[in-house]
Structure formats: structure tokens, C-alpha cells
Write a protein that holds these residues in place. Structure first.
Motif, PDB file in Angstrom:
ATOM      1  N   GLU A 288      24.178   5.263 -21.394  1.00 28.60           N
ATOM      2  CA  GLU A 288      22.737   5.205 -21.208  1.00 28.60           C
ATOM      3  C   GLU A 288      22.037   5.214 -22.570  1.00 28.60           C
ATOM      4  OE1 GLU A 288      20.965   4.528 -18.845  1.00 28.60           O
ATOM      5  OE2 GLU A 288      18.970   5.277 -19.312  1.00 28.60           O
TER       6      GLU A 288
ATOM      7  N   SER B  73       8.455   2.437 -21.071  1.00 32.88           N
ATOM      8  CA  SER B  73       9.080   1.153 -20.756  1.00 32.88           C
ATOM      9  C   SER B  73       8.184   0.241 -19.935  1.00 32.88           C
ATOM     10  CB  SER B  73      10.373   1.378 -19.988  1.00 32.88           C
ATOM     11  OG  SER B  73      10.820   0.146 -19.458  1.00 32.88           O
TER      12      SER B  73
ATOM     13  N   GLU C 109      17.872  -1.437 -26.544  1.00 31.05           N
ATOM     14  CA  GLU C 109      16.524  -1.889 -26.168  1.00 31.05           C
ATOM     15  C   GLU C 109      15.523  -1.529 -27.256  1.00 31.05           C
ATOM     16  OE1 GLU C 109      15.406  -0.145 -22.483  1.00 31.05           O
ATOM     17  OE2 GLU C 109      17.027  -1.101 -21.377  1.00 31.05           O
TER      18      GLU C 109
ATOM     19  N   LYS D 150      11.436   6.531 -22.636  1.00 35.20           N
ATOM     20  CA  LYS D 150      11.567   5.338 -21.823  1.00 35.20           C
ATOM     21  C   LYS D 150      10.898   5.497 -20.460  1.00 35.20           C
ATOM     22  CE  LYS D 150      15.026   2.421 -19.704  1.00 35.20           C
ATOM     23  NZ  LYS D 150      14.625   1.139 -20.279  1.00 35.20           N
ATOM     24  N   GLN D 151      11.008   6.689 -19.899  1.00 28.40           N
ATOM     25  CA  GLN D 151      10.419   6.881 -18.567  1.00 28.40           C
ATOM     26  C   GLN D 151       8.911   6.640 -18.578  1.00 28.40           C
ATOM     27  OE1 GLN D 151      12.287  10.803 -17.657  1.00 28.40           O
ATOM     28  NE2 GLN D 151      12.705   9.775 -15.724  1.00 28.40           N
TER      29      GLN D 151
ATOM     30  N   ASP E 179       3.618   1.580 -12.144  1.00 30.30           N
ATOM     31  CA  ASP E 179       3.731   1.733 -10.689  1.00 30.30           C
ATOM     32  C   ASP E 179       2.598   0.986  -9.979  1.00 30.30           C
ATOM     33  OD1 ASP E 179       5.187   3.815  -8.580  1.00 30.30           O
ATOM     34  OD2 ASP E 179       3.142   3.214  -7.993  1.00 30.30           O
TER      35      ASP E 179
ATOM     36  N   GLU F 259      15.368   9.026 -23.690  1.00 29.55           N
ATOM     37  CA  GLU F 259      15.249   8.966 -22.227  1.00 29.55           C
ATOM     38  C   GLU F 259      13.835   9.278 -21.756  1.00 29.55           C
ATOM     39  OE1 GLU F 259      19.399  11.108 -21.589  1.00 29.55           O
ATOM     40  OE2 GLU F 259      18.377  10.669 -19.710  1.00 29.55           O
TER      41      GLU F 259
ATOM     42  N   HIS G  13       5.801  11.476  -9.960  1.00 29.98           N
ATOM     43  CA  HIS G  13       6.347  11.114 -11.274  1.00 29.98           C
ATOM     44  C   HIS G  13       6.496  12.339 -12.178  1.00 29.98           C
ATOM     45  CE1 HIS G  13       5.116   6.623 -10.791  1.00 29.98           C
ATOM     46  NE2 HIS G  13       6.327   6.850 -10.355  1.00 29.98           N
TER      47      HIS G  13
ATOM     48  N   LYS H  20       9.202  -2.119 -18.151  1.00 32.00           N
ATOM     49  CA  LYS H  20       9.827  -2.496 -16.889  1.00 32.00           C
ATOM     50  C   LYS H  20       9.916  -1.321 -15.924  1.00 32.00           C
ATOM     51  CE  LYS H  20      12.517  -5.901 -19.349  1.00 32.00           C
ATOM     52  NZ  LYS H  20      13.601  -5.813 -20.310  1.00 32.00           N
ATOM     53  N   GLU H  21      10.402  -0.190 -16.454  1.00 29.62           N
ATOM     54  CA  GLU H  21      10.671   0.913 -15.541  1.00 29.62           C
ATOM     55  C   GLU H  21       9.723   2.093 -15.706  1.00 29.62           C
ATOM     56  OE1 GLU H  21      14.983   1.386 -16.629  1.00 29.62           O
ATOM     57  OE2 GLU H  21      14.321  -0.548 -17.373  1.00 29.62           O
ATOM     58  N   GLY H  22       8.809   2.016 -16.667  1.00 33.99           N
ATOM     59  CA  GLY H  22       7.965   3.177 -16.953  1.00 33.99           C
ATOM     60  C   GLY H  22       7.024   3.510 -15.806  1.00 33.99           C
ATOM     61  N   TYR H  23       6.703   4.791 -15.678  1.00 39.92           N
ATOM     62  CA  TYR H  23       5.779   5.229 -14.621  1.00 39.92           C
ATOM     63  C   TYR H  23       4.459   4.451 -14.612  1.00 39.92           C
ATOM     64  CZ  TYR H  23       8.693   9.505 -14.785  1.00 39.92           C
ATOM     65  OH  TYR H  23       9.720  10.393 -14.801  1.00 39.92           O
TER      66      TYR H  23
END
Lengths: 208, 538
Positions: free
Chosen positions: A180, B256, A187, B252-253, B264, B249, B325, B258-261
Motif C-alpha cells: 500500500e 486523492s 502515486e 490520501k484519504q 463523495d 495514508e 467519513h 479519485k478516492e478522497g472523501y
């Protein structure tokens, strides 16, 4: 005479300031500055003053017009100066150029640039030498601290993926967190995960 | 700090805007950056902090208030203009309440904005008495917030290639002095502009009295010798300054694309703004006086999906998402701490139990401006961390360093938190032309600072103004804007203007002919750092 005009076209009050609206084209000084952009690239900018150019032209006579401007990049990692350079790269730059991006290629190496004229008969007239620059690292350090030495297994858990980033070293990696982190770091370096845009910017850059 | 916690979350909000103040214009668009920041980010964050404090919920947050931001918060002209801006917003929201009265999808949203802007007015004018520095200082003095400093004008340290040490020192020294002016004590930590670090800069921080800074992940991971705990413990630079590394990590949450909160589908859509959506004649009085449409801050839609079709915003659903979240974010930090504690259960060479610190830094403006629900997310997160678990606790670097004093010594790696991790954002074909001029300015500033060590009167004022102009030209914001291509002309003009004013002053100083009238006009427009001492460059 410049009157402050707004870039966004708003009403202006009359404020007159006696400064030019353009920056100087030349400072009539000799300088050569080297900057590291990232682990692999450097950027150099320079100016040769009119006075210096005339001196060299006088010295070289007719040959001056047929000379090339040469930018030399010396790798002086671990060395005292350019006389002992590990290697030197010569770039014939355009006479009118004032800057150049240099693919130096090696992280954590130290470089010095040198600018001069190369005459048709191969003589190099050095004008100036730049500051020295060390490119940033792009990998974990090979130096391990004895007091804080990592147990080999722990090292792989935290760093395994990082070394794999550069070359498949063959060591087995733990599947979950390290992979990960590896993915995230990849990235990160591709710029998919960065700081966001400036406030007010219509598009978010980098981050989102 | 709860002793039962096994690890720490260090939440860092970096609040900075470039110094933008144009007394020569009535309504310059660029001043909106500050006003939007106040309405959408700074006041909502303050509201969260004060509410938690009033309810007795402990938390620890670290926040940069950059020197230009504090200077703008304190500027009488900008304060008055913010109130005018807010009054315009309230007026528009009231019009919107009437316009949408028969439209059940939007009427409650118009009411929501009206209520929000009126609340901002009460907070700004009455509760905080227009003094946002004092408002943040109140949270800090109550022990919940650690305010750190930044480069004086957010200059990008690694690219100060000529007179590097003097330039970086001036950025740091002027910032520290400005922090003292506003906050009444010295800062302990600094947010390096753009996390830009080059080897040896920590020594300058040390000499200016700073104890710690933050680096991006690879700045710490690539340190030499190899850091035993990765980014989950600070390192001491050889100078003794502590560096904390960003955790990937948790970044990124949130970050990001693409996947960031914040992406939504239930969250508010940033780009659908009534400034662009409504009929021109109706919105005309509320956009720029030149007639150019702009974002006004009233947005009625949710992100909906990767489509141009947008559904109306549903505040209740968005609120539930923010809560969920926050729960997810906390859960992931708990898992991280459990994993790391397991990995290092044998303790550390210091003999103490290893307690990881997870450093999660963000641009403050992400919360509220870009991510409308961001302040709510922080509110939920801090509550949940207090009430719902015992594994982690929030900590500031200072608190952490008080408890954990022994750390590995290592030399961090040159890095930044910009795109690709090094300096390319601020050094590329769009902005590389600025450096020969910025460096020339730095050389000349150092030259005069050393040549006139005891200036008085007009000379003193001219030298101090030169220092302001070169610092303003150094803001990394200008190079950043040139790179991102948003308001490029403005950024070019700011760079050029400050440098040209600087060079003109330089020649006046050298000739001994200082134009007093002109100097006075510069002092009032480029008025940042009234306390400045040009000898910071000596």
C-alpha cells in the motif's frame, strides 16, 4: 511611467509610480546559477555582460564569430573541484540562450556548471563557474545507524516497497501495508497526490 | 494527553494566502480570496473550535497562520472591505430566499446560505470584533491549538539559490518577529512554505529559535541514516530541529482526486455557483462591477456523479456522510496505530514504549472552501476521537516532543509537498524566468543591508520598504499561479511590480535621492510588516 492597471479590469484611481512595467532585459553582470529541480534534472541560467563579451571577442579576434557557447556540467561528487570531476558533460547552447534544463541523471550527486566559448580550433575559454548543487535523493539511504539499527525484518516491512520502487531486488515483501505504501508513494511521485491548488483557482491542481 | 493512548494523530492545517491589498482599486477581484477564506474556512473552523471548547471536548490541532494572512486579518482597509463583502452576500441570499420561495428543491438551501452569512456577520463583527488573529489566539491560549509560523511571505526556500542563507534567514526572521507582534510570544514550529526543504535550512530555523518543522513523506523516509520508524516518529536534524513527516495514508484519504472523501457524490458541488448559473441581469449587482461573472459562494447542487447533470444539494445527507467519513478516518488511524505498535512492540532504543505519531497536514482552505463539509468533518472527527475510542489521541508537535524527547538523529532529504515531490511546480517553463530577477534582488538586498548597517530617517524607511518589496516578490504563490495557469497575468504583474519597485528604491538609495512621496505611497499599499527590520538580510 507606469500607471497601475488592474489585471482584472477594475476601476482605477490615479496612482502614478515611476517604475518601468518590464523587468530589466540585462543586468550587465556575469553570473551563472545552477539549481536542482529534482533528483534527475537541474536548471542553469546565466548572463555574460557586454563588457566581458567584448573582451573575449577582442582576444579571439576573427575566431570569436565562429566560436560556440559551451555549457559544461561537472559531476564533482566527493571531489574538491572541477579539476577532479568524475565526469563532464558538454552542451553547445545557443548564443542567445540565457538558460537551460540539464538532464544530469543522478540523485544525490554534486554538480557544478561552467560557461565559456569553444573556438573552432578547440580551445575552451572559461567565462565563469556556477555555485555547486546536490540533487535530492530519490530512495532510502543505504546508511544505517548502529544505535537505531533496524531489525532486517522490520526494515522490509517499512522499506521493502521503497527499494522495490527503484529495482526489483528480489526480496519478498509483506503483502498488506508495504504494498500500500509502495503504491501511495508511486502515486505521490507521479503527482497524483499533492498539495491542492491555490485558493480562488478555478481548477484544483494536483490534489483533488 | 491521555496516558492510555497508544498513538497520536497530529492534524495540521496550513492557512496561507498571499498578501493582496489594492487600496488603489475599489473592488479588486483578488481580494475575494481572503473574503471567501474568511466566510468559508476561517470562520467555520473557529466556530468548530469554540463550540468544542464550550462543550468541554478536548482536542489538539496545529495550524499555520502565515504572516501575510495575519497581516491581512489585521488590516483596517481589508476588514472594512470584508464587512462590505459580507453585506453584499447577505443581500444576495435574501434575494434568493424570495426568488426560490415556490421551489421546494432550493428554497431551504437559500435559507441555509442566508443563515450562514448572517452567522458569519455575528461571529466576525460581534463575537470576534473583526480580529481573527485574536480569535485564533484565544483557542491557542486555551491550550487547544498550536499556531505555527511560515516563511514571511511563503517564499520557496529551496529555489533561493543566490544568497540562499541570507534569503531564507530573512524569510524566517521576519516571520518570527511578525508572529511575536500578533501572538505575543515566539513560535515553536514552522510550516516550511510548500514543505520545501533543502539540506542545512534546519540550522537557520534553529538559530531563529524554532524547534520543529514538517516535511513530506519522502523528505523523512529518504533521510540518512535510514529512519527506524519511517514517518511515525520525528527525526532530529543534526542541528537539533525536529522534523515530522507526512503520513501518506491519511493524506490520501482526504487529498486523492479519485478516492478522497471530498469527491463523495453527496457533498456540495464547488463549480455550480449562482454567480455563473443565474440570469445575468438578476446576478449583475452581485458579480464584479466590470460585469465579469464570478463565484459568489452560493451553490445549490451536490457532486451527484461524474456527469454534468447535477442534483440539488441535500444538507442532511451530506452531514451524515461527513460523520461517516470522520468515523472511517478515525478507524483507519486506529488500525494504523495498532499495526505500528505491533511492529515495534519491543520498544525503542530510547527505552520507552514506542507510540507512533501520524502527521496529517492539509491546506486549511480545503476545509470549507473546496470541501464545504470539511469543517463539519473536523468537528465530527475530534468528537469521535474523544468519545468513541481510547487508542489514539490528538497531539501537537510541541506536546508530543514534551513527552518524547529522545529521537534518532538523521539528515532529511531535499523535498517538497508539491506535484512530483521536488521543485518542478515552482521551476518550469512557465515560471523559470523569475529566478534571475529574484536572485538579483536578493543579492542587492544583502548588499545594501550590509552597506548601511545603521540607517536612519528616509534611508531607513527606504531600506525597510526594499525588504518588503523583495519579500513580496518571493511569494511562492506567484510561481504557482504561473504554473497552474489561472490568473497568470496577475501573478506576473505582482512579481514584476514588486521587483521593479525594489530596483527603483535600490537606485534611489545608491544615489542618495529618495523620493519621499513615492516611498510613502508604497508604504501604504505594500504595507505588510510595519515592524520590519531590513537588517534581517545582513
Amino acid at each position: 511611467m507606469e500607471s497601475i492597471s488592474s489585471p482584472t479590469g477594475m476601476e482605477k484611481k490615479e496612482v502614478q509610480i515611476q517604475v518601468p512595467s518590464q523587468l530589466p532585459q540585462t543586468y550587465e553582470e556575469n553570473y551563472l546559477v545552477l539549481m536542482a529541480r529534482d533528483p534527475y534534472w537541474a536548471f542553469a541560467y546565466w548572463e555574460v555582460s557586454g563588457e566581458t563579451r567584448r573582451e573575449i571577442a577582442a582576444r579571439l579576434g576573427e575566431k570569436f564569430n565562429f566560436s560556440k557557447v559551451l555549457l559544461k556540467v561537472h559531476d564533482i561528487s566527493g571531489k574538491a573541484g572541477i579539476e577532479e570531476a568524475n565526469w563532464t558533460m558538454d552542451i553547445a547552447v545557443e548564443k542567445a540562450a540565457g538558460n537551460w534544463y540539464l538532464h544530469v541523471g543522478h540523485p544525490n550527486h554534486t554538480y557544478v556548471a561552467q560557461l565559456g566559448y569553444l573556438t573552432p580550433d578547440g580551445e575552451f575559454i572559461s567565462v565563469m563557474i556556477s555555485n555547486r548543487v546536490t540533487t535530492p535523493r530519490d530512495d532510502v539511504s543505504e546508511v544505517v545507524d548502529s544505535q537505531w539499527m533496524l531489525v532486517e525484518e522490520e526494515l522490509r516491512k517499512i522499506y521493502g516497497p521503497l527499494s522495490e520502487l527503484r529495482s526489483a531486488s528480489g526480496s519478498e515483501f509483506l503483502p498488506h501495508i508495504p504494498l500500500e505504501i509502495q503504491r501511495l508513494l508511486r502515486e505521490r511521485m507521479k503527482g497524483e497526490l499533492a498539495s491542492p491548488g491555490l485558493w480562488g483557482a478555478p481548477q484544483r491542481s494536483g490534489g483533488m | 494527553m491521555r496516558s492510555t493512548a497508544k498513538g497520536y494523530l497530529c492534524l495540521v492545517l496550513h492557512a496561507h494566502l498571499p498578501f493582496v491589498k489594492h487600496p488603489e482599486f475599489d473592488r479588486p477581484l483578488e481580494e475575494d480570496w481572503l473574503f471567501e477564506g474568511i466566510t468559508e474556512t476561517y470562520l467555520p473552523l473557529l466556530e468548530v473550535f469554540y463550540r468544542l471548547m464550550e462543550e468541554g471536548i478536548p482536542f489538539q490541532v496545529t495550524m499555520t497562520l502565515s504572516p501575510p494572512l495575519m497581516e491581512m486579518f489585521s488590516d483596517p482597509l481589508l476588514r472594512a472591505r470584508y464587512l462590505r463583502h459580507l453585506d453584499d452576500l447577505v443581500a444576495l441570499a435574501e434575494k434568493e430566499v424570495v426568488r426560490t420561495r415556490n421551489d421546494s428543491s432550493f428554497h431551504h438551501l437559500a435559507l441555509m446560505y442566508k443563515e450562514q452569512f448572517l452567522r458569519c456577520r455575528i461571529l466576525y463583527a460581534e463575537k470576534f470584533k473583526q480580529d481573527l488573529v485574536a480569535a485564533f489566539r484565544g483557542v491557542a491560549e486555551a491550550g487547544f491549538l498550536e499556531i505555527i509560523t511560515c516563511g514571511a511571505t511563503h517564499g520557496y526556500f529551496p529555489l533561493m539559490a543566490a544568497e540562499h542563507e541570507a534569503s531564507v534567514r530573512a524569510q524566517v526572521r521576519v516571520a518570527v518577529k511578525n508572529y511575536e507582534k500578533h501572538l505575543g510570544r515566539k513560535p515553536r514550529g514552522i510550516w516550511l512554505p510548500e514543505c520545501g526543504y533543502s539540506s542545512g535550512d534546519d540550522r537557520i530555523l534553529k538559530e531563529e529559535g524554532l524547534r520543529y518543522c514538517f516535511l513530506d513523506t519522502h523528505g523523512v523516509l529518504y533521510a540518512s541514516p535510514r529512519p527506524r520508524y519511517g514517518v511515525f516518529a520525528p527525526l532530529f536534524c543534526p542541528s537539533g530541529v525536529a522534523v515530522f513527516g507526512r503520513d501518506l495514508e491519511s493524506s490520501k484519504q482526504v487529498w486523492s482526486s479519485k478516492e478522497g472523501y471530498p469527491g463523495d457524490f453527496d457533498y456540495r458541488e464547488f463549480y455550480r455557483d449562482v454567480g455563473w448559473d443565474l440570469e445575468y441581469d438578476y446576478i449583475r449587482p452581485h458579480i464584479h462591477e466590470s460585469g465579469v461573472r464570478k463565484h459568489v459562494g452560493i451553490k445549490y447542487y451536490r457532486i451527484t456523479g461524474a456527469t454534468d447533470h447535477k442534483e440539488p444539494y441535500n444538507p442532511d445527507r451530506a452531514r451524515e456522510k461527513a460523520a461517516s467519513h470522520a468515523g472511517n478516518f478515525m478507524f483507519n488511524r486506529e488500525k494504523q496505530v495498532e499495526y505500528l505498535c505491533g511492529l515495534f512492540r519491543d520498544g525503542s532504543p530510547s527505552g520507552k514504549e514506542f507510540k507512533p505519531i501520524i502527521v496529517a497536514p492539509y491546506d486549511a482552505e480545503l476545509f470549507g472552501h473546496w470541501w464545504f463539509e470539511g469543517p463539519m468533518f473536523i468537528d465530527f472527527l475530534l468528537r469521535k476521537i474523544h468519545f468513541d475510542q481510547k487508542l489514539i489521541t490528538t497531539a501537537t508537535p510541541s506536546r508530543y516532543l514534551e513527552e518524547h524527547q529522545i529521537h534518532q538523529i538523521s539528515q532529511p532529504s531535499e523535498s517538497s509537498w508539491g506535484w512530483k515531490g521536488y521543485h518542478e511546480v515552482w521551476l518550469n517553463g512557465n515560471n523559470d524566468w523569475i529566478y534571475r530577477h529574484l536572485h538579483q534582488g536578493a543579492r542587492k538586498m544583502v548588499e545594501v543591508a550590509r552597506a548601511y548597517p545603521l540607517a536612519e530617517g528616509a534611508l531607513l524607511r527606504a531600506l525597510n520598504q526594499m525588504a518588503r518589496e523583495i519579500l513580496l516578490a518571493q511569494s511562492s504563490d506567484w510561481a504557482f499561479i504561473m504554473k497552474t495557469g489561472t490568473v497568470v497575468e496577475y501573478a506576473q504583474k505582482r512579481t514584476t511590480d514588486h521587483l521593479n519597485r525594489f530596483f527603483a528604491l535600490y537606485h534611489q538609495v545608491k544615489r542618495g535621492e529618495i523620493d519621499g512621496e513615492w516611498l510613502k505611497s508604497l508604504e501604504s499599499s505594500d504595507s505588510i510588516f510595519q515592524e520590519i527590520d531590513y537588517r534581517a538580510f545582513a
